[in-house]
Design a protein around this motif. Structure first.
Motif, short mmCIF file in Angstrom:
data_model
loop_
_atom_site.label_atom_id
_atom_site.label_comp_id
_atom_site.label_asym_id
_atom_site.label_seq_id
_atom_site.Cartn_x
_atom_site.Cartn_y
_atom_site.Cartn_z
N ALA A 1 15.25 -41.87 -38.36
CA ALA A 1 15.47 -40.42 -38.17
C ALA A 1 14.53 -39.89 -37.08
CB ALA A 1 15.24 -39.69 -39.48
N ARG A 2 13.28 -40.33 -37.10
CA ARG A 2 12.34 -39.89 -36.07
C ARG A 2 12.80 -40.35 -34.69
NH1 ARG A 2 8.38 -42.07 -39.47
NH2 ARG A 2 7.98 -43.65 -37.89
N ARG A 3 13.30 -41.57 -34.64
CA ARG A 3 13.79 -42.10 -33.37
C ARG A 3 14.91 -41.23 -32.81
NH1 ARG A 3 17.75 -45.02 -30.97
NH2 ARG A 3 18.98 -44.92 -32.87
N GLU B 1 4.73 -59.20 -35.71
CA GLU B 1 6.14 -58.79 -35.48
C GLU B 1 6.31 -57.28 -35.51
OE1 GLU B 1 8.48 -60.93 -38.38
OE2 GLU B 1 7.39 -62.76 -37.84
N THR B 2 5.21 -56.57 -35.65
CA THR B 2 5.32 -55.11 -35.76
C THR B 2 5.09 -54.45 -34.40
OG1 THR B 2 4.44 -55.31 -37.98
CG2 THR B 2 4.50 -53.09 -37.03
N LYS B 3 6.05 -53.64 -34.01
CA LYS B 3 5.92 -52.95 -32.73
C LYS B 3 5.76 -51.45 -33.01
CE LYS B 3 8.15 -52.48 -28.20
NZ LYS B 3 8.59 -51.11 -28.06
N LEU B 4 4.76 -50.88 -32.38
CA LEU B 4 4.58 -49.44 -32.52
C LEU B 4 5.44 -48.73 -31.48
CD1 LEU B 4 2.70 -47.40 -34.14
CD2 LEU B 4 1.36 -47.28 -32.04
N GLU B 5 6.24 -47.78 -31.93
CA GLU B 5 7.13 -47.05 -31.02
C GLU B 5 6.57 -45.66 -30.75
OE1 GLU B 5 9.56 -48.60 -29.74
OE2 GLU B 5 10.21 -50.14 -31.16
N ARG B 6 7.09 -45.04 -29.71
CA ARG B 6 6.58 -43.71 -29.37
C ARG B 6 6.79 -42.70 -30.50
NH1 ARG B 6 3.98 -43.01 -24.83
NH2 ARG B 6 4.33 -44.56 -23.22
N TRP B 7 7.95 -42.83 -31.21
CA TRP B 7 8.23 -41.89 -32.28
C TRP B 7 7.43 -42.20 -33.55
CZ3 TRP B 7 11.78 -44.96 -29.76
CH2 TRP B 7 12.18 -46.12 -30.43
N ASP B 8 6.61 -43.26 -33.47
CA ASP B 8 5.75 -43.60 -34.60
C ASP B 8 4.37 -42.95 -34.50
OD1 ASP B 8 7.61 -45.33 -35.72
OD2 ASP B 8 6.84 -47.09 -34.62
#
Ligand SMILES: [Zn+2]
Length: 659
Positions: free
Chosen positions: A232-234, A323-330
């Motif tokens: 949803a944030r994405r 395997e965890t990628k931090l995204e901008r919407w995170d």
């Protein structure tokens, strides 16, 4: 967030006729409809042109200071309220009607500063004091920058460019302001959102019960900070980062190409050079050096901050770190999570601590304590029932000094950031009193701590406007260099952070929960947490602005290149430059000014030596900074207040968390 600087600074009503004789003359913004906008605009233009004609007919500098002041005031009295109304009037037809008027005044301003006869008279001015000497210098630069000294063909082209830039800026801003995008979320996707948020957005629900949200800040920011669903944030992030639409990318490119051409008419290499020679920094070299220093101060910090958030994300989702990628919407979401866990700060809960009305009372009490003034609310006609008006009175004598409006809550079609609008600038020589408006989009129930800082920030701009005592209108209040104008507002934010000032909150709201010493310390630690991310982002915006101002290329390509080089990279499908309104307007080759002003702000703060409510320092600050406006060089104001040359030490200590 920012102040609106009107290049030329309206219709006022003086209710004095019907009021008792002892009442102060209280200038107010008139009640506008479409007809009034158009009528006052046309009448104002005609009057200004008649005045200019009469001024042209005279010879020599004698009398010109006063003539110029009158002209400037007559223009401001028509233009500024119309500019404000264009941003806040509830009726779209009225807002739209202001646009051609804004364009015409922009044209008038260019014509005025291209007028050879007036330029000649300005050159003949005989200053009687330093303030008049500064005004003469400012006017000459204004004329030169508008092309008066250019050969006729180049001058004509300069005028075309100024006209076109204003037209393009309006189109760009309109595309952002009126962006119709809505993003739909199921009730399940609202998990994490507060009761207050859900209640405030109840009215957006469709037949299926989904929430249908606009791109406005009061909806968007809390969602990105709190919504549990990454998906949803994405979606919301992607929609927000498309605000303004691809059309704005084209407009922005055209704007920067025209600016480059403008600089070329003067034989200058770039718009950055054209613009920065008139700012505190003086040249692109100074800005680039400063930005390099910021970058090296924050690069490692940003990486460390982001790595930490990535670990928090892995833990929350139960995924292996590798395997965890931090995204901008995170980013906002996990930052908030850390803030809550580590510092035990829940911004949403703070709204109970800072009810909106009480926060206003608090902000005003701080200013009254520091500056020896009193604010008195008056019932007056305004453009919307939410809007409040206050007189500014001398704390001792009760003498009327100035006034301001507060327009605090979001509504359809309203300006969607936070800003201070100067409506009337002071002119001591004509006994003209200032008037400003503070425009925000706050939650009605209460502010979180960041919003309290925003309130203080914009109020800092308002005080700069309404406590100004400049002789001439052209130098009133916030008519200072763009890389200084944020210093008073940024400095005032600090009164939302310090214990001895926050204690005043008990006075304005005894029944509110109050921050304990420990909570204040944790809030401050929480604020400083993530400085690496914050200043790396500020650096990116400033760098992007400088790139386009130095060498215009298609904005999205430049942005992608810069953003791709950051740890989080560029998110495909986002077009941030389509809603970066600052650089479509007069913050171009000036975004660095936020950080530059902060250097000055933090340095000035040192004068309070931890005694934040010291009225003696407050009075000195009012005298040396707020009251001066643009009638002295900004550097001299700062030196007078500090008693020494400014230093960037406090700023770099702040952004690296060493303060
Ligand atoms: Zn500001």
């Amino acid at each position: 967030m920012r102040i609106i600087l009107a290049a030329v600074a309206a219709a006022f009503v003086f209710p004095a006729a019907s009021a008792p004789a002892k009442q102060p003359q209280r200038p107010l913004v008139a009640q506008y409809d479409v007809q009034r906008v158009t009528g006052s605009c046309e009448a104002g233009l005609k009057r200004a042109r008649d005045e200019i004609k009469a001024m042209e007919g005279r010879r020599g500098g004698a009398g010109l200071y006063r003539e110029w002041n009158k002209l400037q005031i007559d223009i401001e009295d028509v233009f500024n309220p119309i500019y404000l109304i264009g941003n806040v009037h509830p009726d779209k037809a009225v807002r739209d009607a202001t646009e051609p008027c804004q364009q015409k005044f922009s044209t008038l301003s260019t014509e005025l500063f291209q007028n050879e006869k007036l330029f000649k008279r300005v050159q003949d001015l005989k200053p009687a004091n330093d303030r008049e000497r500064k005004l003469k210098k400012d006017l000459i630069e204004g004329f030169e920058d508008s092309g008066v000294a250019l050969p006729a063909d180049k001058r004509k082209r300069a005028k075309e460019i100024f006209d076109k830039l204003e037209e393009l800026r309006q189109a760009y801003d309109r595309n952002v302001r009126d962006d119709p995008t809505r993003v739909k979320f199921t009730p399940a996707e609202m998990a994490g959102m507060s009761e207050a948020y859900l209640k405030a957005h109840e009215g957006t629900r469709d037949a299926e019960g989904n929430y249908v949200l606009t791109l406005k800040y009061p909806s968007y920011v809390p969602f990105l900070t709190n919504a549990k669903s990454g998906e949803a944030r994405r979606r919301y992030y992607l929609a927000k980062l498309n605000e303004g639409g691809a059309q704005n990318l084209d407009l922005l490119y055209e704007i920067f190409k025209l600016r480059q051409e403008l600089a070329g008419l003067y034989g200058l290499k770039s718009f950055a050079e054209y613009s920065l020679r008139r700012k505190m920094v003086g040249s692109p070299q100074t800005v680039n050096k400063f930005l390099d220093d910021v970058k090296s101060a924050v690069t490692e910090l940003e990486k460390k901050d982001l790595e930490e958030l990535r670990a928090v994300k892995a833990k929350e989702l139960g995924t292996p770190l590798a395997e965890t990628k931090l995204e901008r919407w995170d980013v906002s979401y996990y930052q908030e999570k850390v803030r809550r866990e580590r510092f035990d700060i829940d911004q949403e809960k703070l709204r109970k601590y800072f009810p909106t009305d009480k926060s206003i009372d608090y902000t005003m009490l701080v200013a009254q304590t520091l500056y020896g003034v009193r604010f008195q609310e008056r019932k007056v006609p305004t453009w919307h029932p939410d809007v409040r008006y206050f007189d500014v009175l001398d704390g001792k004598t009760g003498k009327f000094i100035s006034g301001f409006y507060l327009d605090l809550y979001p509504r359809e079609g309203k300006y969607n950031h936070a800003a201070a609008f100067p409506i009337r600038g002071v002119s001591r020589l004509t006994k003209r009193t200032p008037l400003s408006a503070l425009v925000t989009n706050f939650n009605r129930e209460g502010l979180d701590h960041g919003e309290l800082e925003t309130m203080m920030h914009e109020f800092g701009h308002v005080m700069h406007g309404v406590l100004s005592e400049a002789d001439y209108n052209a130098q009133a209040g916030t008519s200072v260099k763009v890389d200084f104008v944020e210093a008073p507002s940024q400095m005032f934010e600090e009164w939302a952070r310090r214990k001895d000032s926050l204690q005043l909150f008990e006075k304005v709201c005894p029944q509110c929960p109050h921050l304990t010493d420990d909570e204040i310390a944790r809030l401050d630690a929480a604020r400083k947490y993530g400085q690496g991310i914050r200043y790396a982002r500020q650096w990116l915006y400033a760098k992007f602005d400088m790139e386009l101002s130095t060498d215009p290329r298609p904005p999205l390509a430049v942005w992608k290149q810069l953003e791709s080089a950051t740890p989080l990279g560029h998110v495909e499908g986002t077009i941030f430059p389509a809603s970066f309104s600052h650089i479509a307007s007069n913050y171009a080759a000036g975004y660095y000014g936020y950080m530059w002003s902060e250097v000055i702000a933090l340095d000035m703060l040192s004068q309070f030596k931890g005694r934040m409510l010291d009225p003696e320092v407050g009075a000195r600050y009012r005298r040396e900074i707020l009251s001066q406006g643009g009638q002295r060089e900004e550097m001299e104001d700062v030196r007078k207040f500090l008693g020494r040359d400014p230093s960037s030490e406090a700023f770099f200590a702040e952004i690296t968390g060493r303060r």
